[in-house]
Motif scaffolding. Structure first.
Motif, mmCIF file in Angstrom:
data_model
loop_
_atom_site.group_PDB
_atom_site.id
_atom_site.type_symbol
_atom_site.label_atom_id
_atom_site.label_comp_id
_atom_site.label_asym_id
_atom_site.label_seq_id
_atom_site.Cartn_x
_atom_site.Cartn_y
_atom_site.Cartn_z
ATOM 1 N N ARG A 91 0.821 -1.211 0.000
ATOM 2 C CA ARG A 91 0.000 0.000 0.000
ATOM 3 C C ARG A 91 0.861 1.271 0.000
ATOM 4 O O ARG A 91 0.590 2.216 -0.741
ATOM 5 N N ALA A 92 1.917 1.278 0.806
ATOM 6 C CA ALA A 92 2.766 2.462 0.896
ATOM 7 C C ALA A 92 3.420 2.778 -0.445
ATOM 8 O O ALA A 92 3.482 3.943 -0.869
ATOM 9 N N VAL A 93 3.892 1.743 -1.135
ATOM 10 C CA VAL A 93 4.521 1.945 -2.444
ATOM 11 C C VAL A 93 3.482 2.446 -3.447
ATOM 12 O O VAL A 93 3.745 3.377 -4.229
ATOM 13 N N ALA A 94 2.293 1.832 -3.444
ATOM 14 C CA ALA A 94 1.239 2.241 -4.381
ATOM 15 C C ALA A 94 0.861 3.706 -4.179
ATOM 16 O O ALA A 94 0.695 4.468 -5.143
ATOM 17 N N LEU A 95 0.736 4.137 -2.920
ATOM 18 C CA LEU A 95 0.385 5.532 -2.630
ATOM 19 C C LEU A 95 1.513 6.478 -3.020
ATOM 20 O O LEU A 95 1.258 7.606 -3.467
ATOM 21 N N GLU A 96 2.743 6.017 -2.866
ATOM 22 C CA GLU A 96 3.879 6.850 -3.274
ATOM 23 C C GLU A 96 3.881 7.038 -4.792
ATOM 24 O O GLU A 96 4.118 8.153 -5.284
ATOM 25 N N VAL A 97 3.618 5.978 -5.533
ATOM 26 C CA VAL A 97 3.540 6.082 -6.995
ATOM 27 C C VAL A 97 2.439 7.053 -7.392
ATOM 28 O O VAL A 97 2.617 7.914 -8.271
ATOM 29 N N LEU A 98 1.295 6.935 -6.742
ATOM 30 C CA LEU A 98 0.166 7.811 -7.065
ATOM 31 C C LEU A 98 0.493 9.270 -6.733
ATOM 32 O O LEU A 98 0.107 10.181 -7.480
ATOM 33 N N LEU A 99 1.201 9.496 -5.638
ATOM 34 C CA LEU A 99 1.599 10.852 -5.283
ATOM 35 C C LEU A 99 2.494 11.460 -6.364
ATOM 36 O O LEU A 99 2.341 12.632 -6.733
ATOM 37 N N LEU A 100 3.418 10.669 -6.890
ATOM 38 C CA LEU A 100 4.301 11.159 -7.942
ATOM 39 C C LEU A 100 3.512 11.492 -9.207
ATOM 40 O O LEU A 100 3.778 12.501 -9.872
ATOM 41 N N ILE A 101 2.530 10.649 -9.540
ATOM 42 C CA ILE A 101 1.671 10.943 -10.696
ATOM 43 C C ILE A 101 0.938 12.257 -10.474
ATOM 44 O O ILE A 101 0.839 13.105 -11.381
ATOM 45 N N GLU A 102 0.429 12.442 -9.262
ATOM 46 C CA GLU A 102 -0.300 13.676 -8.942
ATOM 47 C C GLU A 102 0.603 14.900 -9.084
ATOM 48 O O GLU A 102 0.187 15.931 -9.623
ATOM 49 N N ILE A 218 -7.212 11.281 -10.030
ATOM 50 C CA ILE A 218 -6.230 10.862 -9.018
ATOM 51 C C ILE A 218 -6.953 10.448 -7.738
ATOM 52 O O ILE A 218 -6.613 9.441 -7.104
ATOM 53 N N HIS A 219 -7.966 11.209 -7.349
ATOM 54 C CA HIS A 219 -8.735 10.895 -6.140
ATOM 55 C C HIS A 219 -9.416 9.537 -6.270
ATOM 56 O O HIS A 219 -9.423 8.740 -5.321
ATOM 57 N N ARG A 220 -9.967 9.242 -7.438
ATOM 58 C CA ARG A 220 -10.621 7.937 -7.633
ATOM 59 C C ARG A 220 -9.598 6.808 -7.589
ATOM 60 O O ARG A 220 -9.881 5.723 -7.082
ATOM 61 N N ARG A 221 -8.407 7.051 -8.113
ATOM 62 C CA ARG A 221 -7.370 6.019 -8.051
ATOM 63 C C ARG A 221 -6.981 5.749 -6.589
ATOM 64 O O ARG A 221 -6.712 4.607 -6.208
ATOM 65 N N ARG A 222 -6.955 6.809 -5.774
ATOM 66 C CA ARG A 222 -6.629 6.613 -4.359
ATOM 67 C C ARG A 222 -7.717 5.782 -3.681
ATOM 68 O O ARG A 222 -7.418 4.931 -2.839
ATOM 69 N N GLU A 223 -8.957 6.010 -4.050
ATOM 70 C CA GLU A 223 -10.048 5.199 -3.499
ATOM 71 C C GLU A 223 -9.900 3.738 -3.938
ATOM 72 O O GLU A 223 -10.200 2.824 -3.161
ATOM 73 N N ASP A 224 -9.435 3.516 -5.164
ATOM 74 C CA ASP A 224 -9.194 2.151 -5.646
ATOM 75 C C ASP A 224 -8.136 1.462 -4.781
ATOM 76 O O ASP A 224 -8.273 0.282 -4.423
ATOM 77 N N ILE A 225 -7.069 2.189 -4.463
ATOM 78 C CA ILE A 225 -6.013 1.621 -3.625
ATOM 79 C C ILE A 225 -6.546 1.311 -2.231
ATOM 80 O O ILE A 225 -6.257 0.255 -1.652
ATOM 81 N N ASP A 226 -7.356 2.220 -1.688
ATOM 82 C CA ASP A 226 -7.933 1.995 -0.353
ATOM 83 C C ASP A 226 -8.775 0.716 -0.329
ATOM 84 O O ASP A 226 -8.782 -0.014 0.663
ATOM 85 N N ALA A 227 -9.490 0.475 -1.442
ATOM 86 C CA ALA A 227 -10.343 -0.712 -1.508
ATOM 87 C C ALA A 227 -9.529 -1.988 -1.709
ATOM 88 O O ALA A 227 -9.821 -3.027 -1.110
ATOM 89 N N ALA A 228 -8.502 -1.911 -2.545
ATOM 90 C CA ALA A 228 -7.715 -3.103 -2.870
ATOM 91 C C ALA A 228 -6.627 -3.385 -1.839
ATOM 92 O O ALA A 228 -6.250 -4.542 -1.625
ATOM 93 N N MET A 229 -6.117 -2.338 -1.194
ATOM 94 C CA MET A 229 -5.034 -2.475 -0.213
ATOM 95 C C MET A 229 -5.400 -1.681 1.038
ATOM 96 O O MET A 229 -4.851 -0.599 1.282
ATOM 97 N N PRO A 230 -6.333 -2.154 1.824
ATOM 98 C CA PRO A 230 -6.795 -1.395 3.011
ATOM 99 C C PRO A 230 -5.664 -1.084 3.966
ATOM 100 O O PRO A 230 -4.706 -1.870 4.111
ATOM 101 N N ALA A 231 -5.758 0.061 4.603
ATOM 102 C CA ALA A 231 -4.762 0.427 5.613
ATOM 103 C C ALA A 231 -4.889 -0.512 6.811
ATOM 104 O O ALA A 231 -6.002 -0.895 7.193
ATOM 105 N N PRO A 232 -3.764 -0.914 7.389
ATOM 106 C CA PRO A 232 -3.822 -1.806 8.576
ATOM 107 C C PRO A 232 -4.535 -1.133 9.737
ATOM 108 O O PRO A 232 -4.394 0.073 9.952
ATOM 109 N N ARG A 233 -5.280 -1.908 10.478
ATOM 110 C CA ARG A 233 -5.996 -1.363 11.632
ATOM 111 C C ARG A 233 -5.069 -1.241 12.836
ATOM 112 O O ARG A 233 -4.117 -1.968 12.979
ATOM 113 N N GLY A 234 -5.468 -0.298 13.721
ATOM 114 C CA GLY A 234 -4.708 -0.156 14.946
ATOM 115 C C GLY A 234 -3.608 0.878 14.829
ATOM 116 O O GLY A 234 -3.408 1.534 13.864
#
Length: 234
Positions: A91-102, A218-234
């Motif tokens: 998830r962290a890598v995917a969000l970093e890639v998306l940030l660079l695209i943004e 970009i926002h929709r892609r971030r939602e896709d990542i949230d759905a496919a790679m949920p953030a760990p709980r806690g």
């Protein structure tokens, strides 16, 4: 005077001739890169020189050169004494890639040569709008649209931003493949509509609308990542 068809045929022949002279390192690097991007080589998977040599029928030297290149691109970890493995993807890598695209698209969506870039983007709209275009081809055309947008001079001169953006787009292809991010018919139709609106906004010099349209995707892609790679709980 040669017709456009003659020129196209000549260009195709020259491309075929050029392909013959690609080095073994370039061919090997391309083959391994494609396997990483489409998920055939999984994150963390060890890659051995002997296995690649047997599969592609090349010697060890171009494989080592390819590993060095792919390490520079961030697709593999290459260490002389511990072997080679495919870079991790989480998830962290995917969000970093998306940030660079943004960052790239936010900058180039507001470029001052909007009318000229709109001319270069327009042919891609017809390809995106093809109803029978396979999903993988649609995503490649969409990525090409992004690459043209973030290309400062149409490939006429060396550009560090073009080079870096191309690598970022490749990493996003990997995110899509491994996270199973598939576009629904409704999402695809929305994307096509937004791409047409974006080109119209660029042509009209409306930087605010251009930026808003790209950020919405970009926002929709971030939602896709949230759905496919949920953030760990806690």
């Amino acid at each position: 005077m040669k017709s456009e068809l003659d020129l196209m045929g000549e260009e195709s022949r020259l491309s075929a001739e050029f392909a013959k002279f690609r080095s073994k390192k370039e061919v090997t690097c391309g083959e391994i890169r494609e396997r990483i991007l489409d998920g055939r080589l999984a994150p963390g998977q060890k890659i051995t020189i002997d296995a690649i040599s047997a599969e592609l029928g090349v010697s060890h030297i171009p494989i080592r050169e390819a590993f060095t290149q792919l390490s520079a691109e961030g697709l593999v970890f290459y260490r002389s004494y511990s072997g080679v493995s495919v870079s991790p993807l989480n998830r962290a890598v995917a969000l970093e890639v998306l940030l660079l695209i943004e960052l790239f698209e936010s900058a180039f969506a507001q470029r001052k040569d909007g009318e000229q870039i709109a001319v270069r983007l327009a042919p891609l709209l017809d390809r995106l709008a093809e109803p029978e275009l396979p999903a993988d081809r649609f995503q490649l055309v969409r990525d090409e649209f992004s690459c043209v947008l973030c290309d400062p001079d149409g490939g006429m001169e060396f550009s560090l931003s073009r080079l870096l953006h191309t690598r970022v787009v490749e990493h996003w292809r990997r995110v899509e493949a491994l996270a199973g991010l598939c576009l629904s018919a409704a999402r695809r139709a929305l994307l096509v509509d937004e791409h047409f609106k974006f080109v119209d906004a660029m042509r009209a010099g409306n930087a605010r609308e251009s930026l808003d349209l790209r950020l919405a995707e970009i926002h929709r892609r971030r939602e896709d990542i949230d759905a496919a790679m949920p953030a760990p709980r806690g």
